[in-house]
Design a protein around this motif. Structure first.
Motif, PDB file in Angstrom:
ATOM      1  N   ILE A  19       1.523  -3.080   6.345  1.00  0.00           N
ATOM      2  CA  ILE A  19       2.903  -2.887   5.886  1.00  0.00           C
ATOM      3  C   ILE A  19       3.340  -1.445   6.133  1.00  0.00           C
ATOM      4  O   ILE A  19       4.424  -1.201   6.650  1.00  0.00           O
ATOM      5  CB  ILE A  19       3.045  -3.250   4.384  1.00  0.00           C
ATOM      6  CG1 ILE A  19       2.643  -4.715   4.148  1.00  0.00           C
ATOM      7  CG2 ILE A  19       4.473  -3.015   3.919  1.00  0.00           C
ATOM      8  CD1 ILE A  19       2.521  -5.104   2.694  1.00  0.00           C
ATOM      9  N   GLY A  40      12.324  -4.792   2.376  1.00  0.00           N
ATOM     10  CA  GLY A  40      11.174  -5.181   3.171  1.00  0.00           C
ATOM     11  C   GLY A  40      10.640  -4.075   4.063  1.00  0.00           C
ATOM     12  O   GLY A  40       9.702  -4.298   4.825  1.00  0.00           O
ATOM     13  N   GLY A  42       9.041  -1.442   3.079  1.00  0.00           N
ATOM     14  CA  GLY A  42       7.751  -0.956   2.587  1.00  0.00           C
ATOM     15  C   GLY A  42       7.840   0.077   1.478  1.00  0.00           C
ATOM     16  O   GLY A  42       6.850   0.709   1.124  1.00  0.00           O
ATOM     17  N   LYS A  43       9.020   0.214   0.876  1.00  0.00           N
ATOM     18  CA  LYS A  43       9.206   1.245  -0.146  1.00  0.00           C
ATOM     19  C   LYS A  43       8.358   0.963  -1.394  1.00  0.00           C
ATOM     20  O   LYS A  43       7.657   1.837  -1.902  1.00  0.00           O
ATOM     21  CB  LYS A  43      10.695   1.334  -0.527  1.00  0.00           C
ATOM     22  CG  LYS A  43      11.626   1.593   0.655  1.00  0.00           C
ATOM     23  CD  LYS A  43      13.072   1.755   0.234  1.00  0.00           C
ATOM     24  CE  LYS A  43      13.704   0.539  -0.417  1.00  0.00           C
ATOM     25  NZ  LYS A  43      13.799  -0.637   0.466  1.00  0.00           N
ATOM     26  N   SER A  44       8.442  -0.289  -1.890  1.00  0.00           N
ATOM     27  CA  SER A  44       7.659  -0.620  -3.088  1.00  0.00           C
ATOM     28  C   SER A  44       6.169  -0.559  -2.793  1.00  0.00           C
ATOM     29  O   SER A  44       5.373  -0.152  -3.644  1.00  0.00           O
ATOM     30  CB  SER A  44       8.019  -2.013  -3.599  1.00  0.00           C
ATOM     31  OG  SER A  44       9.304  -1.996  -4.168  1.00  0.00           O
ATOM     32  N   THR A  45       5.804  -0.973  -1.590  1.00  0.00           N
ATOM     33  CA  THR A  45       4.398  -0.902  -1.211  1.00  0.00           C
ATOM     34  C   THR A  45       3.897   0.533  -1.332  1.00  0.00           C
ATOM     35  O   THR A  45       2.832   0.793  -1.908  1.00  0.00           O
ATOM     36  CB  THR A  45       4.221  -1.418   0.230  1.00  0.00           C
ATOM     37  OG1 THR A  45       4.689  -2.769   0.281  1.00  0.00           O
ATOM     38  CG2 THR A  45       2.772  -1.360   0.668  1.00  0.00           C
ATOM     39  N   TYR A  56      -3.452  -3.655  -2.980  1.00  0.00           N
ATOM     40  CA  TYR A  56      -3.153  -3.082  -1.664  1.00  0.00           C
ATOM     41  C   TYR A  56      -4.372  -2.370  -1.094  1.00  0.00           C
ATOM     42  O   TYR A  56      -5.202  -1.837  -1.823  1.00  0.00           O
ATOM     43  CB  TYR A  56      -1.964  -2.120  -1.759  1.00  0.00           C
ATOM     44  CG  TYR A  56      -0.678  -2.831  -2.102  1.00  0.00           C
ATOM     45  CD1 TYR A  56       0.141  -3.337  -1.108  1.00  0.00           C
ATOM     46  CD2 TYR A  56      -0.305  -3.017  -3.428  1.00  0.00           C
ATOM     47  CE1 TYR A  56       1.318  -4.008  -1.419  1.00  0.00           C
ATOM     48  CE2 TYR A  56       0.858  -3.691  -3.754  1.00  0.00           C
ATOM     49  CZ  TYR A  56       1.671  -4.188  -2.750  1.00  0.00           C
ATOM     50  OH  TYR A  56       2.826  -4.855  -3.067  1.00  0.00           O
TER      51      TYR A  56
END
Ligand code: ADP
Ligand code: MG
Lengths: 266, 457
Positions: A19, A40, A42-45, A56
């Motif tokens: 991601i 989508g 990838g900020k929250s990731t 993760y």
């Protein structure tokens, strides 16, 4: 000396699906950075990985706090080291009151341990009640939460705005060095956004570095960022001053897609 | 501890007589004991094929391993010392209208508020009640839980020793709770505490009982609650036996017109526990809540078997049993709601929730419903699950280490039951027992934050 949180060439994902594809970002204590980008991207990731979410995986790269890698640290250790995440979707924990939870958290982060004598522990591992109550009352006032919330169960039956304000209350009580605010403005009406932003503004200062993750520009009308970064498909593709946020607002994410998206996402 | 004769070392009719003589009882009680002993001999040992015993095995339990009673318990001096050290501390936790302390069935501390005594309230040990209030005892003793309710009830009636007798006259409302501490101090002995609570019409009372001790022992107890019409009775039963004790209990409540009962059992201790709780709603307007808490660890096995009997119209029953399980422990919950013909406008609820803290722990829930009336509201549900990872991550992200986070969540999980305990002192004392079970100081659970909110502002 101001602390530094540095994300260095970070590749990460979940269950083998990549991601984050080489994220670089440096945040200093006292600075406010905004991280924008379409859904989508990838900020929250990134936010979860900074906090140490166990689901993760980090494939390569590093996250450094004052030059030391934090990747091996458990989430609670990171919290005690001064990192905070305001969740995009805070969970509700029935039966655990806000006051009790916060007293436990404040005590853990500030390292309260029971006084001991030969007989074993005396007293408790918690911040003294009186001191805690005084702080809690002040913090609730600061972020605009009614004192009655102290007795309610954590996020249980809270509205979207109340949940986000509760995250800011925790930020106020835990006094981290670095706070990542993940979409603290999403799902809120404009008054609620303003209220939450005002809460954040009262907390910013030389002791706090903030990464404001947002999809929209509107919260940045209230929280002035020093730097703005744009994330797209797992990378920070643009960085600039506050004007970048306005530019994005004007041109939309399609502009980013056109510039950086090889395969255009719907 | 000296064991005097063979008659006191084995369960037998002779031992029944010896015990009755030791207690200097009236003839009717000896007769009752002997009848119960015959029932005990007649009722076969559970084989494991009976529905109620299917999931709880008595393997390893041998009656021969236990003494039926202890002829001479602590000396006065030891008792005094004990009272100072253990009991005062326990008793001080709860401001009460009266206290009763027993060891091996023998009462050795007792207090009842003078003004309540003057109003006709009786709070004493059951042996004293047999002597001083024979009509009241005969009217109630073994009237709810029959001598042959089950094999352990029969054994109980043959060898019962010690217990609480609480009587509240018409329209007397007692606000402070009563409390009983019942201990078994001698290892390897059988214990047989019996509780009777009677509230006359319009009365109101709360009783909290703590059962503890009983190293390598076993206990077969009975609780009988007799609320009168339009009265309120709250009963809390804290089972804190040593982890080497086998526990068997039969508890039954008969609720008449417009009366309200809250029955709570907290099963913390014992090696294995099998308790039957029966709520009989027999007249219109009767209301009952059955609450349960358990936290099992190691190889513990805790089994609750409940029955909600709706025998009249316009009654409500609400059951909530919540348990957390660790290690390789196991819980069994078997619950039955029965709505009899004519019991219209019944409200009956039943929920059993289990929190599995270890993949090796196991919780079985077997709900059952039998409805013979057409205008009823009835729901039941059972769940068993682990703590959601997202809860733990959230709390950990706030600096709590995993054990602390888990403890907080477990304490929170029990809170839903505690909320239904309206006496703040009883609730706090229950919280103390939860903290003990979670291996922390109650102060470290931080629960008092809630209780003190009003004082510290
Ligand atoms: N737990 C997860 N399981 C599978 N895919 C995930 C998970 N979390 C995120 N993703 C995927 O990673 C990408 C980035 O998601 P996310 O970090 O939530 O983006 P953002 O916060 O910028 O909207 C998305 O394609 C999303 O589907
Ligand atoms: Mg997101």
């Amino acid at each position: 000396m101001a602390s530094v949180l540095e994300i260095r060439d970070l590749y990460a994902g979940i269950e083998g699906q990549e991601i984050l594809k080489g994220v670089n970002l440096t945040l200093r204590q006292g600075e406010i950075h905004a991280l924008m980008g379409p859904n989508g991207s990838g900020k929250s990731t990134l936010a979860y990985i900074i906090m140490g979410h166990p689901h993760y995986e980090v494939y390569s790269g590093d996250i450094l706090l004052d030059g030391e890698s934090i990747l091996e640290m458990a989430p609670d250790e990171r919290a005690r080291a001064g990192i905070f995440l305001a969740f995009q979707y805070p969970v509700a924990i029935p039966g655990v009151t806000v006051a009790n939870f916060l007293r436990q958290a404040v005590s853990a982060v500030r390292g309260y341990t029971a006084q001991k004598d030969e007989e074993g522990p005396v007293g408790s591992n918690l911040i003294p009640m009186r001191e805690f109550r005084k702080e809690l009352t002040e913090a609730m006032q600061l972020v605009g939460i009614d004192p009655s919330f102290a007795r309610r169960y954590l996020n249980d039956g809270f509205s979207g705005g109340e949940k986000k304000r509760m995250e800011i209350l925790q930020l106020a009580m835990l006094r981290p060095k670095f706070a990542v605010l993940d979409e603290t403005d999403s799902g809120l009406d404009i008054d609620a956004v303003r209220a939450v932003a005002e809460g954040v503004n009262r907390l910013v200062g030389p002791e706090l570095g903030v990464l404001v993750i947002t999809h929209y520009q509107r919260i940045l009308n209230y929280i002035q960022p020093d730097r703005v970064h744009v994330m797209y498909d797992g990378r920070v593709v643009l960085s600039g001053g506050p004007e970048l946020a306005l530019q994005l607002e004007e041109k939309g994410y399609d502009w980013v897609r056109q510039q950086f998206g090889n395969a255009v996402k719907a | 501890m000296s064991v005097k004769t063979a008659t006191t070392t084995q369960f037998s009719a002779e031992a029944v007589r010896a015990l009755s003589e030791l207690l200097d009882e009236p003839g009717w009680m000896l007769d009752l004991r002997l009848t119960a002993w015959r029932f005990f001999e007649e009722i076969p040992w559970p084989t494991g094929t009976e529905e109620t015993w299917r999931r709880t095995s008595l393997r390893g339990f041998r009656l021969e391993n236990y003494r039926p009673f202890v002829p001479d318990v602590l000396t006065e001096v030891e008792a005094e010392a004990d009272l100072e050290t253990i009991y005062r501390e326990h008793l001080a936790e709860l401001v009460s209208a009266g206290e009763l302390v027993m060891d091996e069935g023998r009462a050795f501390y007792h207090r009842l508020d003078d003004t309540l005594a003057a109003k006709g309230v009786i709070f004493t040990d059951l042996h004293t009640a047999v002597r001083e209030y024979p009509e009241l005892v005969q009217r109630t003793f073994a009237q709810q839980v029959p001598l042959d309710a089950n094999k352990f009830a029969a054994l109980h009636y043959a060898f019962w020793r010690g217990g609480t007798f609480l009587y509240v006259p018409r329209n007397v409302e007692v606000t402070l709770p009563f409390q009983t501490l019942a201990r078994l101090s001698q290892p390897g002995a059988g214990g047989f505490y019996h509780t009777i609570v009677i509230t006359e019409e319009g009365a109101s009372v709360t009783l909290m009982e703590d059962f503890f001790g009983g190293e390598r022992g076993f206990h077969a107890g009975v609780v009988e609650l007799y609320p009168g019409p339009n009265s309120r009775l709250r009963y809390t039963h804290v089972q804190n036996w040593e982890p080497t004790l086998w526990n068997f209990g039969t508890q039954r409540i008969r609720v008449p017109r417009d009366a309200e009962v809250v029955h709570l059992i907290a099963s913390w201790g014992s090696k294995l526990s099998k308790v039957w709780v029966t709520l009989d709603l027999v007249e219109p307007g009767a209301r009952g809540q059955l609450l349960g808490l358990y936290f099992t660890t190691d190889h513990q096995h805790i089994d609750h078997h409940t029955m909600q009997n709706h025998r009249a119209a316009n009654c409500s029953s609400d059951l909530l049993y919540k348990g957390a399980l660790k290690d390789t422990s196991r819980s069994v919950y078997q619950g039955y709601i029965k709505v009899w013909p004519g019991a219209q406008k019944t409200d009956a609820y039943q929920a059993n929730r289990n929190l599995l803290l270890d993949g090796r722990a196991r919780a079985d829930s077997i709900p059952g419903l039998e409805i013979e009336a057409d205008d009823v509201r009835c729901t039941h549900g059972a769940t068993a699950g682990q703590i959601p990872e997202e809860y733990l991550f959230y709390l950990e992200s706030r600096g709590l280490d995993r054990p602390t986070a888990e403890r907080l969540i477990v304490a929170g999980f029990f809170q839903e039951v505690l909320e239904r305990v309206d006496n703040a002192d009883v609730r706090r004392k229950l919280e103390t027992t939860i903290a003990e079970r979670l291996d922390v100081d109650v102060a470290d659970l931080g629960l008092e934050v809630d209780n003190n909110t009003d004082h510290n502002g």
